[in-house]
Write a protein that holds these residues in place. Structure first.
Motif, PDB file in Angstrom:
ATOM      1  N   GLY A  48      89.419  14.402  45.266  1.00  0.00           N
ATOM      2  CA  GLY A  48      89.050  14.344  46.671  1.00  0.00           C
ATOM      3  C   GLY A  48      89.892  13.344  47.450  1.00  0.00           C
ATOM      4  N   VAL A  49      90.315  13.739  48.655  1.00  0.00           N
ATOM      5  CA  VAL A  49      91.086  12.876  49.545  1.00  0.00           C
ATOM      6  C   VAL A  49      90.438  12.907  50.927  1.00  0.00           C
ATOM      7  CG1 VAL A  49      93.313  12.432  50.634  1.00  0.00           C
ATOM      8  CG2 VAL A  49      93.236  13.319  48.293  1.00  0.00           C
ATOM      9  N   SER A  50      90.140  11.746  51.475  1.00  0.00           N
ATOM     10  CA  SER A  50      89.626  11.638  52.839  1.00  0.00           C
ATOM     11  C   SER A  50      90.617  10.821  53.651  1.00  0.00           C
ATOM     12  CB  SER A  50      88.245  10.978  52.853  1.00  0.00           C
ATOM     13  OG  SER A  50      88.304   9.683  52.270  1.00  0.00           O
ATOM     14  N   THR A  51      90.535  10.898  54.963  1.00  0.00           N
ATOM     15  CA  THR A  51      91.463  10.163  55.821  1.00  0.00           C
ATOM     16  C   THR A  51      90.700   9.359  56.864  1.00  0.00           C
ATOM     17  OG1 THR A  51      91.725  12.022  57.349  1.00  0.00           O
ATOM     18  CG2 THR A  51      93.280  11.878  55.510  1.00  0.00           C
ATOM     19  N   TYR A  52      91.295   8.268  57.288  1.00  0.00           N
ATOM     20  CA  TYR A  52      90.748   7.466  58.381  1.00  0.00           C
ATOM     21  C   TYR A  52      91.895   6.704  59.027  1.00  0.00           C
ATOM     22  CZ  TYR A  52      91.033   3.350  55.302  1.00  0.00           C
ATOM     23  OH  TYR A  52      91.467   2.340  54.481  1.00  0.00           O
ATOM     24  N   THR A  53      91.649   6.155  60.195  1.00  0.00           N
ATOM     25  CA  THR A  53      92.632   5.337  60.905  1.00  0.00           C
ATOM     26  C   THR A  53      92.220   3.880  60.790  1.00  0.00           C
ATOM     27  OG1 THR A  53      93.095   7.126  62.470  1.00  0.00           O
ATOM     28  CG2 THR A  53      93.760   4.907  63.113  1.00  0.00           C
ATOM     29  N   ASP A  54      93.131   3.024  60.315  1.00  0.00           N
ATOM     30  CA  ASP A  54      92.770   1.627  60.112  1.00  0.00           C
ATOM     31  C   ASP A  54      92.914   0.810  61.395  1.00  0.00           C
ATOM     32  OD1 ASP A  54      95.449   0.937  60.453  1.00  0.00           O
ATOM     33  OD2 ASP A  54      95.824   0.460  58.352  1.00  0.00           O
ATOM     34  N   TYR A  55      92.664  -0.474  61.301  1.00  0.00           N
ATOM     35  CA  TYR A  55      92.638  -1.364  62.459  1.00  0.00           C
ATOM     36  C   TYR A  55      93.957  -1.381  63.221  1.00  0.00           C
ATOM     37  CZ  TYR A  55      92.052  -5.741  65.084  1.00  0.00           C
ATOM     38  OH  TYR A  55      91.980  -6.686  66.080  1.00  0.00           O
ATOM     39  N   PHE A  56      95.074  -1.167  62.499  1.00  0.00           N
ATOM     40  CA  PHE A  56      96.394  -1.252  63.122  1.00  0.00           C
ATOM     41  C   PHE A  56      96.933   0.108  63.546  1.00  0.00           C
ATOM     42  CE2 PHE A  56      95.917  -4.918  60.333  1.00  0.00           C
ATOM     43  CZ  PHE A  56      96.120  -5.944  61.239  1.00  0.00           C
ATOM     44  N   GLY A  57      96.080   1.132  63.478  1.00  0.00           N
ATOM     45  CA  GLY A  57      96.476   2.451  63.944  1.00  0.00           C
ATOM     46  C   GLY A  57      97.153   3.314  62.902  1.00  0.00           C
ATOM     47  N   ASN A  58      97.184   2.874  61.646  1.00  0.00           N
ATOM     48  CA  ASN A  58      97.799   3.657  60.584  1.00  0.00           C
ATOM     49  C   ASN A  58      96.843   4.736  60.084  1.00  0.00           C
ATOM     50  OD1 ASN A  58     100.119   1.834  60.381  1.00  0.00           O
ATOM     51  ND2 ASN A  58      98.687   0.400  59.434  1.00  0.00           N
ATOM     52  N   GLU A  59      97.364   5.934  59.837  1.00  0.00           N
ATOM     53  CA  GLU A  59      96.566   6.974  59.202  1.00  0.00           C
ATOM     54  C   GLU A  59      96.569   6.719  57.697  1.00  0.00           C
ATOM     55  OE1 GLU A  59      96.842  11.730  58.274  1.00  0.00           O
ATOM     56  OE2 GLU A  59      97.330  11.073  60.308  1.00  0.00           O
ATOM     57  N   VAL A  60      95.381   6.610  57.114  1.00  0.00           N
ATOM     58  CA  VAL A  60      95.246   6.258  55.702  1.00  0.00           C
ATOM     59  C   VAL A  60      94.609   7.418  54.949  1.00  0.00           C
ATOM     60  CG1 VAL A  60      94.315   4.598  54.051  1.00  0.00           C
ATOM     61  CG2 VAL A  60      94.919   3.851  56.371  1.00  0.00           C
ATOM     62  N   ALA A  61      95.232   7.823  53.847  1.00  0.00           N
ATOM     63  CA  ALA A  61      94.645   8.813  52.944  1.00  0.00           C
ATOM     64  C   ALA A  61      94.001   8.056  51.789  1.00  0.00           C
ATOM     65  CB  ALA A  61      95.710   9.770  52.437  1.00  0.00           C
ATOM     66  N   PHE A  62      92.704   8.292  51.575  1.00  0.00           N
ATOM     67  CA  PHE A  62      91.974   7.605  50.501  1.00  0.00           C
ATOM     68  C   PHE A  62      91.720   8.597  49.376  1.00  0.00           C
ATOM     69  CE2 PHE A  62      88.064   6.176  48.387  1.00  0.00           C
ATOM     70  CZ  PHE A  62      88.474   4.915  47.990  1.00  0.00           C
ATOM     71  N   TYR A  63      92.283   8.306  48.219  1.00  0.00           N
ATOM     72  CA  TYR A  63      92.213   9.175  47.039  1.00  0.00           C
ATOM     73  C   TYR A  63      91.253   8.563  46.031  1.00  0.00           C
ATOM     74  CZ  TYR A  63      94.008  11.073  42.544  1.00  0.00           C
ATOM     75  OH  TYR A  63      94.148  11.635  41.295  1.00  0.00           O
ATOM     76  N   SER A  64      90.359   9.399  45.499  1.00  0.00           N
ATOM     77  CA  SER A  64      89.343   8.927  44.564  1.00  0.00           C
ATOM     78  C   SER A  64      89.334   9.819  43.327  1.00  0.00           C
ATOM     79  CB  SER A  64      87.969   8.944  45.246  1.00  0.00           C
ATOM     80  OG  SER A  64      86.949   8.602  44.351  1.00  0.00           O
ATOM     81  N   MET A  65      89.797   9.287  42.190  1.00  0.00           N
ATOM     82  CA  MET A  65      89.802  10.018  40.926  1.00  0.00           C
ATOM     83  C   MET A  65      88.801   9.366  39.972  1.00  0.00           C
ATOM     84  SD  MET A  65      90.510  12.004  38.464  1.00  0.00           S
ATOM     85  CE  MET A  65      91.598  13.131  39.297  1.00  0.00           C
ATOM     86  N   THR A  66      87.774  10.116  39.568  1.00  0.00           N
ATOM     87  CA  THR A  66      86.708   9.563  38.724  1.00  0.00           C
ATOM     88  C   THR A  66      86.693  10.175  37.325  1.00  0.00           C
ATOM     89  OG1 THR A  66      85.155  11.178  39.649  1.00  0.00           O
ATOM     90  CG2 THR A  66      85.254   9.007  40.702  1.00  0.00           C
ATOM     91  N   LEU A  67      87.751  10.911  36.949  1.00  0.00           N
ATOM     92  CA  LEU A  67      87.870  11.487  35.607  1.00  0.00           C
ATOM     93  C   LEU A  67      88.962  10.754  34.827  1.00  0.00           C
ATOM     94  CD1 LEU A  67      87.718  15.295  36.533  1.00  0.00           C
ATOM     95  CD2 LEU A  67      85.834  13.802  35.825  1.00  0.00           C
ATOM     96  N   ARG A  68      88.880  10.809  33.514  1.00  0.00           N
ATOM     97  CA  ARG A  68      89.872  10.136  32.683  1.00  0.00           C
ATOM     98  C   ARG A  68      91.252  10.765  32.890  1.00  0.00           C
ATOM     99  NH1 ARG A  68      88.236   6.941  28.507  1.00  0.00           N
ATOM    100  NH2 ARG A  68      89.946   7.595  27.145  1.00  0.00           N
ATOM    101  N   HIS A  69      92.263   9.916  32.968  1.00  0.00           N
ATOM    102  CA  HIS A  69      93.623  10.407  33.134  1.00  0.00           C
ATOM    103  C   HIS A  69      94.607   9.357  32.624  1.00  0.00           C
ATOM    104  CE1 HIS A  69      92.619   8.104  36.767  1.00  0.00           C
ATOM    105  NE2 HIS A  69      93.921   7.897  36.944  1.00  0.00           N
ATOM    106  N   GLU A  70      95.820   9.799  32.282  1.00  0.00           N
ATOM    107  CA  GLU A  70      96.830   8.923  31.710  1.00  0.00           C
ATOM    108  C   GLU A  70      97.961   8.616  32.685  1.00  0.00           C
ATOM    109  OE1 GLU A  70      98.177  10.730  28.135  1.00  0.00           O
ATOM    110  OE2 GLU A  70      96.323  10.294  27.026  1.00  0.00           O
ATOM    111  N   GLN A  71      98.058   9.396  33.743  1.00  0.00           N
ATOM    112  CA  GLN A  71      99.082   9.134  34.744  1.00  0.00           C
ATOM    113  C   GLN A  71      98.606   9.631  36.099  1.00  0.00           C
ATOM    114  OE1 GLN A  71     102.002  11.823  32.669  1.00  0.00           O
ATOM    115  NE2 GLN A  71     102.451  12.438  34.790  1.00  0.00           N
ATOM    116  N   LEU A  72      99.225   9.106  37.153  1.00  0.00           N
ATOM    117  CA  LEU A  72      98.856   9.459  38.519  1.00  0.00           C
ATOM    118  C   LEU A  72     100.151   9.485  39.328  1.00  0.00           C
ATOM    119  CD1 LEU A  72      95.905   7.833  40.489  1.00  0.00           C
ATOM    120  CD2 LEU A  72      98.059   8.389  41.601  1.00  0.00           C
ATOM    121  N   SER A  73     100.337  10.533  40.109  1.00  0.00           N
ATOM    122  CA  SER A  73     101.556  10.629  40.905  1.00  0.00           C
ATOM    123  C   SER A  73     101.219  10.950  42.357  1.00  0.00           C
ATOM    124  CB  SER A  73     102.502  11.683  40.337  1.00  0.00           C
ATOM    125  OG  SER A  73     101.931  12.975  40.445  1.00  0.00           O
TER     126      SER A  73
END
Length: 290
Positions: A48-73
């Motif tokens: 799952g990926v959600s987005t929000y705008t931070d205090y400085f106006g940057n668009e931020v993508a928030f990624y949440s991985m809750t399963l076991r994994h050995e690498q992330l790209s």
């Protein structure tokens, strides 16, 4: 100019991890100097990926991985057209003192960009530089150029000299570092002189590696780059690149902003596990046929 930017970030873990959370500031904004024609951001493994705008106006993508994994790209791809925007010569012609007075009317909007941070303290050696290079009676544009040139001349680019969290006092002492350090030095001097300024994280052209005249290409192009924007009268942000001793132009693409690196970092996050993490980054910014 038309560019294709590809930015790959790969994390490997010595043992499988059970959770990972990432904030990615990898969405360049549309600005007068740049028009984003296409943009894709891909995380693997998928989650799952959600987005929000931070205090400085940057668009931020928030990624949440809750399963076991050995690498992330993370793969970021951007097609962008850049434009030449003339410098506001009238605003740059006022003196430092006049600029401070005019910008002070916008104090509620610029207050944050005048304050020291834990990463970018003010005062100390910045006081002498501000007094010498940014005196009140100096024309603003000429003074900004003088500061940009002084950092380029007095500091040596050395990718082995510092880490992300090397204190600025160490950079001042050894007179060596990378683009992040040079941006922090400039921010410290500007804020000490009462000029609002912000850190910019972005991209610079990597191909061709040399200029048409055969001289070396832009320094700092193997990963994300860093430079500084100063706020001047008329609410203009003007951008300078102390690593390459120049005003930023068509070969620069801004991605995120903050008071220092920690607030504009393209990728930051955490993971849950007992192993160690290694990270590899590859960035290319290639000019396309228009």
């Amino acid at each position: 100019m038309l560019f294709e930017i590809q930015h790959h970030t790969d994390y490997r873990y010595s043992r499988p991890v059970s959770e990972a959370y990432v904030e990615a500031r990898l969405s360049p904004p549309n600005r007068p100097t740049q028009q984003i024609l296409s943009h894709s951001l891909d995380f693997q493994p998928e989650a799952g990926v959600s987005t929000y705008t931070d205090y400085f106006g940057n668009e931020v993508a928030f990624y949440s991985m809750t399963l076991r994994h050995e690498q992330l790209s993370i793969a970021n791809k951007v097609i962008v057209r850049t434009q030449v925007v003339p410098l506001p010569d009238e605003a740059l012609g006022v003196t430092i003192a006049e600029s401070r007075q005019l910008v002070s009317s916008k104090l509620p909007d610029v207050f944050d960009y005048l304050q020291p941070t834990s990463v970018v303290p003010t005062g100390g050696p910045s006081t002498e530089w501000a007094r010498r290079l940014l005196p009140g009676d100096a024309p603003l544009g000429k003074a900004l150029e003088a500061l940009n040139t002084a950092i380029y001349t007095k500091f040596r680019y050395d990718s082995n000299a510092t880490e992300n969290w090397t204190p600025l006092a160490t950079v001042w002492k050894q007179k060596a570092g990378v683009c992040q350090d040079f941006a922090h030095i400039m921010l410290s001097v500007l804020r000490t002189a009462g000029i609002p300024s912000r850190y910019v994280c972005g991209y610079i052209e990597t191909d061709p590696p040399k200029k048409p005249d055969g001289s070396p290409g832009l320094v700092g192009s193997i990963a994300t780059h860093a430079w500084v924007e100063a706020l001047i009268p008329g609410s203009h942000w003007v951008a300078l690149d102390p690593t390459n001793k120049q005003w930023c132009g068509q070969r620069h693409v801004a991605m995120s902003f903050g008071r220092d690196f920690s607030e504009a970092a393209p990728v930051r996050g955490t993971f849950k596990g007992t192993g160690e993490q290694t990270m590899k980054i590859k960035v290319t910014m290639k000019r396309l046929s228009d």
